[in-house]
Enzyme design. Structure first.
Site, PDB file in Angstrom:
ATOM      1  N   THR A 133      14.622   1.887   6.690  1.00 29.76           N
ATOM      2  CA  THR A 133      14.559   0.439   7.002  1.00 29.76           C
ATOM      3  C   THR A 133      14.889  -0.164   5.697  1.00 29.76           C
ATOM      4  OG1 THR A 133      12.868  -1.360   7.493  1.00 29.76           O
ATOM      5  CG2 THR A 133      12.021   0.702   6.835  1.00 29.76           C
ATOM      6  N   ASP A 134      15.075  -1.492   5.495  1.00 26.38           N
ATOM      7  CA  ASP A 134      15.162  -2.304   4.423  1.00 26.38           C
ATOM      8  C   ASP A 134      13.911  -2.672   3.867  1.00 26.38           C
ATOM      9  OD1 ASP A 134      14.067  -4.328   6.138  1.00 26.38           O
ATOM     10  OD2 ASP A 134      16.105  -5.603   5.798  1.00 26.38           O
ATOM     11  N   GLU A 135      12.670  -2.406   4.501  1.00 27.48           N
ATOM     12  CA  GLU A 135      11.557  -2.783   4.239  1.00 27.48           C
ATOM     13  C   GLU A 135      11.049  -1.675   3.066  1.00 27.48           C
ATOM     14  OE1 GLU A 135       8.545  -3.657   6.553  1.00 27.48           O
ATOM     15  OE2 GLU A 135       9.408  -4.691   8.218  1.00 27.48           O
TER      16      GLU A 135
ATOM     17  N   TYR B  70       3.096   0.825   6.817  1.00 32.65           N
ATOM     18  CA  TYR B  70       4.406   1.144   7.510  1.00 32.65           C
ATOM     19  C   TYR B  70       5.770   1.534   6.389  1.00 32.65           C
ATOM     20  CZ  TYR B  70       8.838   0.319   9.787  1.00 32.65           C
ATOM     21  OH  TYR B  70      10.349   0.350  10.109  1.00 32.65           O
TER      22      TYR B  70
ATOM     23  N   LYS C 165       7.695   4.795   5.881  1.00 38.96           N
ATOM     24  CA  LYS C 165       9.004   4.988   5.829  1.00 38.96           C
ATOM     25  C   LYS C 165       9.854   5.485   4.598  1.00 38.96           C
ATOM     26  CE  LYS C 165      11.397   4.397   8.931  1.00 38.96           C
ATOM     27  NZ  LYS C 165      11.900   5.194  10.050  1.00 38.96           N
TER      28      LYS C 165
HETATM   29  P1  NAD Z   1       9.909   1.472  18.568  1.00 41.97           P
HETATM   30  O1  NAD Z   1       8.689   1.428  17.941  1.00 41.97           O
HETATM   31  O2  NAD Z   1      10.262   0.219  19.763  1.00 41.97           O
HETATM   32  O3  NAD Z   1      10.514   2.996  18.924  1.00 41.97           O
HETATM   33  C1  NAD Z   1       9.876   4.169  18.458  1.00 41.97           C
HETATM   34  C2  NAD Z   1       9.992   5.344  19.348  1.00 41.97           C
HETATM   35  O4  NAD Z   1       9.688   6.399  18.665  1.00 41.97           O
HETATM   36  C3  NAD Z   1       9.181   5.266  20.470  1.00 41.97           C
HETATM   37  O5  NAD Z   1      10.037   5.562  21.896  1.00 41.97           O
HETATM   38  C4  NAD Z   1       7.971   6.261  20.177  1.00 41.97           C
HETATM   39  O6  NAD Z   1       7.776   6.878  21.569  1.00 41.97           O
HETATM   40  C5  NAD Z   1       8.739   7.158  19.489  1.00 41.97           C
HETATM   41  N1  NAD Z   1       7.920   7.943  18.850  1.00 41.97           N
HETATM   42  C6  NAD Z   1       6.784   7.502  18.016  1.00 41.97           C
HETATM   43  N2  NAD Z   1       6.276   8.410  17.314  1.00 41.97           N
HETATM   44  C7  NAD Z   1       6.898   9.781  17.656  1.00 41.97           C
HETATM   45  C8  NAD Z   1       6.796  10.964  17.350  1.00 41.97           C
HETATM   46  N3  NAD Z   1       5.678  11.560  16.619  1.00 41.97           N
HETATM   47  N4  NAD Z   1       7.558  11.878  18.026  1.00 41.97           N
HETATM   48  C9  NAD Z   1       8.562  11.670  18.911  1.00 41.97           C
HETATM   49  N5  NAD Z   1       8.693  10.242  19.340  1.00 41.97           N
HETATM   50  C10 NAD Z   1       7.967   9.360  18.763  1.00 41.97           C
HETATM   51  O7  NAD Z   1      10.605   1.336  17.286  1.00 41.97           O
HETATM   52  P2  NAD Z   1      12.338   0.674  16.902  1.00 41.97           P
HETATM   53  O8  NAD Z   1      12.077  -0.651  16.677  1.00 41.97           O
HETATM   54  O9  NAD Z   1      13.182   1.073  18.015  1.00 41.97           O
HETATM   55  O10 NAD Z   1      12.623   1.398  15.724  1.00 41.97           O
HETATM   56  C11 NAD Z   1      13.441   2.580  15.478  1.00 41.97           C
HETATM   57  C12 NAD Z   1      13.737   2.915  14.017  1.00 41.97           C
HETATM   58  O11 NAD Z   1      14.495   2.159  13.713  1.00 41.97           O
HETATM   59  C13 NAD Z   1      12.345   3.292  13.464  1.00 41.97           C
HETATM   60  O12 NAD Z   1      12.599   4.473  12.689  1.00 41.97           O
HETATM   61  C14 NAD Z   1      12.251   2.221  12.677  1.00 41.97           C
HETATM   62  O13 NAD Z   1      11.498   2.353  11.385  1.00 41.97           O
HETATM   63  C15 NAD Z   1      13.686   1.839  12.308  1.00 41.97           C
HETATM   64  N6  NAD Z   1      14.062   0.532  12.140  1.00 41.97           N
HETATM   65  C16 NAD Z   1      13.616  -0.632  12.793  1.00 41.97           C
HETATM   66  C17 NAD Z   1      14.169  -2.088  12.764  1.00 41.97           C
HETATM   67  C18 NAD Z   1      13.533  -2.951  13.466  1.00 41.97           C
HETATM   68  O14 NAD Z   1      13.958  -4.201  13.418  1.00 41.97           O
HETATM   69  N7  NAD Z   1      12.892  -2.651  14.952  1.00 41.97           N
HETATM   70  C19 NAD Z   1      14.859  -2.196  11.562  1.00 41.97           C
HETATM   71  C20 NAD Z   1      15.254  -1.079  10.816  1.00 41.97           C
HETATM   72  C21 NAD Z   1      14.782   0.020  10.891  1.00 41.97           C
HETATM   73  O1  DAU Z   2      13.090  -5.328   8.268  1.00 48.64           O
HETATM   74  C1  DAU Z   2      13.115  -4.260   9.177  1.00 48.64           C
HETATM   75  C2  DAU Z   2      11.997  -4.127   9.806  1.00 48.64           C
HETATM   76  O2  DAU Z   2      11.705  -5.277  10.665  1.00 48.64           O
HETATM   77  C3  DAU Z   2      11.564  -2.906  10.713  1.00 48.64           C
HETATM   78  O3  DAU Z   2      11.480  -1.827   9.730  1.00 48.64           O
HETATM   79  C4  DAU Z   2      10.322  -3.076  11.547  1.00 48.64           C
HETATM   80  O4  DAU Z   2      10.154  -1.711  12.178  1.00 48.64           O
HETATM   81  C5  DAU Z   2      10.345  -4.146  12.135  1.00 48.64           C
HETATM   82  O5  DAU Z   2       8.947  -4.237  12.912  1.00 48.64           O
HETATM   83  C6  DAU Z   2      10.547  -5.506  11.415  1.00 48.64           C
HETATM   84  O6  DAU Z   2       9.264  -5.609  10.626  1.00 48.64           O
HETATM   85  P1  DAU Z   2       8.789  -7.301  10.324  1.00 48.64           P
HETATM   86  O7  DAU Z   2       7.347  -6.961   9.907  1.00 48.64           O
HETATM   87  O8  DAU Z   2       9.843  -7.759   9.728  1.00 48.64           O
HETATM   88  O9  DAU Z   2       8.966  -7.678  11.813  1.00 48.64           O
HETATM   89  P2  DAU Z   2       7.772  -8.507  12.744  1.00 48.64           P
HETATM   90  O10 DAU Z   2       8.624  -8.924  14.096  1.00 48.64           O
HETATM   91  O11 DAU Z   2       6.364  -7.834  12.917  1.00 48.64           O
HETATM   92  O12 DAU Z   2       7.524  -9.788  11.933  1.00 48.64           O
HETATM   93  C7  DAU Z   2       8.938 -10.619  11.674  1.00 48.64           C
HETATM   94  C8  DAU Z   2       8.282 -11.968  10.840  1.00 48.64           C
HETATM   95  O13 DAU Z   2       7.445 -12.857  11.815  1.00 48.64           O
HETATM   96  C9  DAU Z   2       7.347 -11.423   9.574  1.00 48.64           C
HETATM   97  O14 DAU Z   2       7.739 -12.370   8.611  1.00 48.64           O
HETATM   98  C10 DAU Z   2       5.977 -11.630  10.295  1.00 48.64           C
HETATM   99  C11 DAU Z   2       6.266 -12.866  11.269  1.00 48.64           C
HETATM  100  N1  DAU Z   2       5.274 -12.749  12.470  1.00 48.64           N
HETATM  101  C12 DAU Z   2       5.408 -11.734  13.286  1.00 48.64           C
HETATM  102  C13 DAU Z   2       4.685 -11.738  14.148  1.00 48.64           C
HETATM  103  C14 DAU Z   2       4.419 -10.508  15.100  1.00 48.64           C
HETATM  104  C15 DAU Z   2       4.840 -13.904  12.725  1.00 48.64           C
HETATM  105  O15 DAU Z   2       4.915 -15.060  11.904  1.00 48.64           O
HETATM  106  N2  DAU Z   2       3.925 -13.897  13.903  1.00 48.64           N
HETATM  107  C16 DAU Z   2       3.803 -12.814  14.722  1.00 48.64           C
HETATM  108  O16 DAU Z   2       2.890 -13.002  15.584  1.00 48.64           O
END
Ligand code: NAD
Ligand code: DAU
Length: 344
Positions: A127-129, A151, A155
């Site tokens: 992730t970019d985080e 988190y 990562k």
């Molecule tokens: P998500 O939480 O929707 O899904 C995670 C999945 O992993 C779920 O199906 C969960 O059951 C499974 N899981 C969790 N722990 C596990 C374990 N120990 N063994 C096997 N399976 C397990 O997450 P997402 O948003 O789909 O993110 C997927 C990946 O992409 C993550 O690695 C996250 O860090 C990365 N990512 C997410 C975002 C975003 O914006 N959501 C952006 C950049 C990178």
């Molecule tokens: O940048 C990639 C990441 O983006 C992924 O690695 C993470 O898995 C994914 O969860 C996401 O992280 P963020 O923290 O950026 O996403 P989130 O949706 O939790 O929050 C997005 C922005 O919105 C953040 O600045 C916090 C704000 N927010 C979030 C929630 C849940 C609010 O203002 N109110 C809220 O209730």
């Protein structure tokens, strides 16, 4: 080609599996896909329903930190794509334990199992985080890793273990670092689906702090195409940023969601800020663009489609909201110290 997709029942992993088995990636139509997923609160077999009966699909419920299980499941696969993670920043603030177990130990055990099984290529979805927060400009892949939340620290640790397995053991590991995704099937704790489902129900949306934090938005389909491109055309041991280029403050994102939903600012509740809240993320995607990458989904159109998807698929998200008690924040709690919304 035999592909092991870990975390394939989650938001992004399931999109990748549906795309792969649905023929979206030319040359991979005959791929056989094993999904390994623990089915945590975020994993949902309904996300895989469209490909459940596909003859190339096998589902295994299990944990990437379970070395014994991995020794049974991983051999025979050519490729591992690791999406499995605890993914929600707010939950990591409330309790970081599972984040370390899955995102660090789980990643290491999966790398080790892949090494022992002779897996050809391992793609780590990072992730970019991991870069931390950047006030101006954009990170390229050589920027230092300065994560700020439990988190992102977990990562970053998994990400660095990938580097170590590539350098030390010669495993072909490629890492992607993507910006914020939006799309269908996203668990309604993340900001877009939380706000959209609250507004469908006529409930206020909780905006953290001053709302000036900036995120770079990318449709999940564009993220998954980037992951596939890195698998096909990337180089062993390399890292690739994947960004959407659409930077918005949370105020701007909220304005768009209110507008699509036909709601006004009276539906926004200002709540205490997330501790350690990163101000801005922004990645330089030049490296993956040199492989031919180009995001396709227009943000305005994509966001409107996603809002419509949540309107049309209430049977998908209502059980999740009931189970997690994901809620908006009562006005009486404004000004209270920050607590994870799930536990309010
Ligand atoms: P998500 O939480 O929707 O899904 C995670 C999945 O992993 C779920 O199906 C969960 O059951 C499974 N899981 C969790 N722990 C596990 C374990 N120990 N063994 C096997 N399976 C397990 O997450 P997402 O948003 O789909 O993110 C997927 C990946 O992409 C993550 O690695 C996250 O860090 C990365 N990512 C997410 C975002 C975003 O914006 N959501 C952006 C950049 C990178
Ligand atoms: O940048 C990639 C990441 O983006 C992924 O690695 C993470 O898995 C994914 O969860 C996401 O992280 P963020 O923290 O950026 O996403 P989130 O949706 O939790 O929050 C997005 C922005 O919105 C953040 O600045 C916090 C704000 N927010 C979030 C929630 C849940 C609010 O203002 N109110 C809220 O209730």
């Amino acid at each position: 080609m035999r592909v092991l997709v870990t975390g394939g029942a989650g938001f992004i992993g399931s999109h990748y599996v549906r795309s792969l088995l649905g023929g979206a990636y030319p040359g991979w139509e005959g791929a056989r896909v094993t999904v390994l997923d623990k089915l945590t609160y975020a994993g949902n077999l309904a996300n895989l329903a469209p490909v459940a009966d596909h003859r190339g699909h096998t589902f295994v419920r299990g944990d990437i930190a379970d070395a014994r299980l991995l020794a049974e499941v991983v051999p025979g696969h050519d490729v591992v794509v690791n999406f499995a993670a605890e993914s929600h920043v707010d939950r990591s603030i409330a309790d970081a334990g599972d984040f370390v177990t899955t995102n660090v130990l789980g990643t290491q055990r999966l790398l080790q199992a892949a090494l022992e099984a002779g897996v050809r290529t391992f793609v780590q979805v990072s992730t970019d985080e991991v870069y931390g927060s950047i006030a101006e400009g954009s990170w390229d892949e050589d920027a230092p890793l300065l994560p700020n939340s439990p988190y992102s620290a977990a990562k970053a640790s998994g990400d660095l273990l990938c580097r170590a397995y590539a350098r030390t053991h010669g495993l072909d590991v490629r890492v992607t670092r993507c910006s914020n995704n939006y799309g269908p099937y996203q668990y309604p704790e993340k900001v877009v689906p939380l706000f959209v489902t609250n507004l469908i129900d006529g409930r206020p949306v909780p905006l953290y702090g001053d709302g000036r934090n900036v995120r770079e938005w990318l449709h999940v389909d564009d993220h998954c195409r980037g992951v596939q491109l890195v698998l096909e055309k990337g180089s062993p041991g390399e890292v690739y940023n994947i960004g959407g280029g659409v930077e918005l403050t949370n105020l701007e994102l909220t304005e768009r969601l209110l507008s699509i939903s036909g709601a006004g600012w009276d539906m926004v509740v200002r709540v205490p800020d997330r501790p350690g809240h990163d101000l801005r993320y922004s990645v330089d995607s030049g490296k993956i663009r040199s492989l031919g990458y180009e995001p396709r989904v227009d943000f305005g159109e994509g966001l409107a489609e996603v809002v419509q998807w949540y309107r049309d698929h209430q049977e998908w998200w209502r059980p999740a909201r009931r189970a997690a008690s994901v809620s908006s924040v009562p006005e009486s709690e404004q000004g209270e110290p920050w607590t994870h919304p799930t536990f309010r």
